[in-house]
Write an enzyme that holds these catalytic residues in place. Structure first.
Site, short mmCIF file in Angstrom:
data_model
loop_
_atom_site.label_atom_id
_atom_site.label_comp_id
_atom_site.label_asym_id
_atom_site.label_seq_id
_atom_site.Cartn_x
_atom_site.Cartn_y
_atom_site.Cartn_z
N TYR A 2 41.19 28.32 37.97
CA TYR A 2 41.71 29.44 37.17
C TYR A 2 42.33 29.03 35.84
CZ TYR A 2 41.15 31.51 41.82
OH TYR A 2 40.64 31.90 43.02
N HIS B 276 35.87 38.18 37.25
CA HIS B 276 36.56 37.07 37.91
C HIS B 276 36.66 35.91 36.94
CE1 HIS B 276 36.18 39.23 41.65
NE2 HIS B 276 34.94 39.49 41.27
C1 DQA Z 1 39.20 35.65 41.59
C2 DQA Z 1 38.19 35.15 42.63
C3 DQA Z 1 38.57 35.62 44.02
O1 DQA Z 1 37.65 35.13 44.98
C4 DQA Z 1 39.96 35.10 44.40
O2 DQA Z 1 40.33 35.58 45.67
C5 DQA Z 1 40.98 35.39 43.36
C6 DQA Z 1 40.63 35.25 41.95
C7 DQA Z 1 38.91 35.09 40.19
O3 DQA Z 1 39.44 35.65 39.21
O4 DQA Z 1 38.17 34.11 40.05
O5 DQA Z 1 42.14 35.66 43.67
O6 DQA Z 1 39.11 37.07 41.53
#
Ligand code: DQA
Length: 146
Positions: free
Chosen positions: A22, A100
């Protein structure tokens, strides 16, 4: 044009959480870049984050009543199993862009499924914080075309 950005469960921890997936940007940093792009595109962006599924559904209902022009949603893990949020999104008549930070398709199998797929305009993933900016551009052009 009014665009609503929705952030779900655990996303308030961006900046502290698994930087390999992230990055290090916080939600506040992301909001600042969204505001800058919104100014450039001539649209208004409002952001909302919650860790409570019911609160997310109620914010989506409010977006319906407010007749927002488009919605961006990163629902975090809810993406993969929340039929409640999916049904709330299905009430909206404006374009919805799912996004995402990470490339969910290159991760664990449970992340490959989005229960939102059938009710959103499209999905953007894998570009880190830029996923938000790409999603805003996509939402604005979809709303302008609508
Ligand atoms: C997410 C991807 C999801 O699988 C995960 O549970 C998240 C973050 C992303 O931004 O990559 O909390 O949404």
């Amino acid at each position: 044009m009014n665009i609503l950005v929705l952030n779900g469960i655990n996303l308030n921890m961006f900046g502290k959480r698994d930087p390999k997936q992230y990055g290090t940007a916080t939600l506040a940093d992301i909001d600042r870049s969204l505001q800058a792009l919104a100014t450039e595109l001539g649209v208004t962006v409002q952001s909302f984050q919650t860790n409570h599924e019911g609160a997310m559904c109620e914010r989506i209902h409010q977006a319906f009543h407010d007749k927002v022009d488009a919605v961006l949603i990163n629902a975090g893990a809810w993406t993969h199993y929340s039929y409640g949020i999916r049904d709330a999104l299905a009430i909206l008549t404006c374009p919805v862009v799912e996004l995402h930070m990470s490339n969910v398709h290159a991760r664990e199998a449970f992340r490959h499924v989005s229960v939102f797929s059938e009710v959103v305009k499209g999905q953007i993933c894998g570009f880190g914080a830029d996923s938000y900016l790409l999603a805003l551009r996509a939402a604005v052009s979809a709303a302008r075309a609508a």
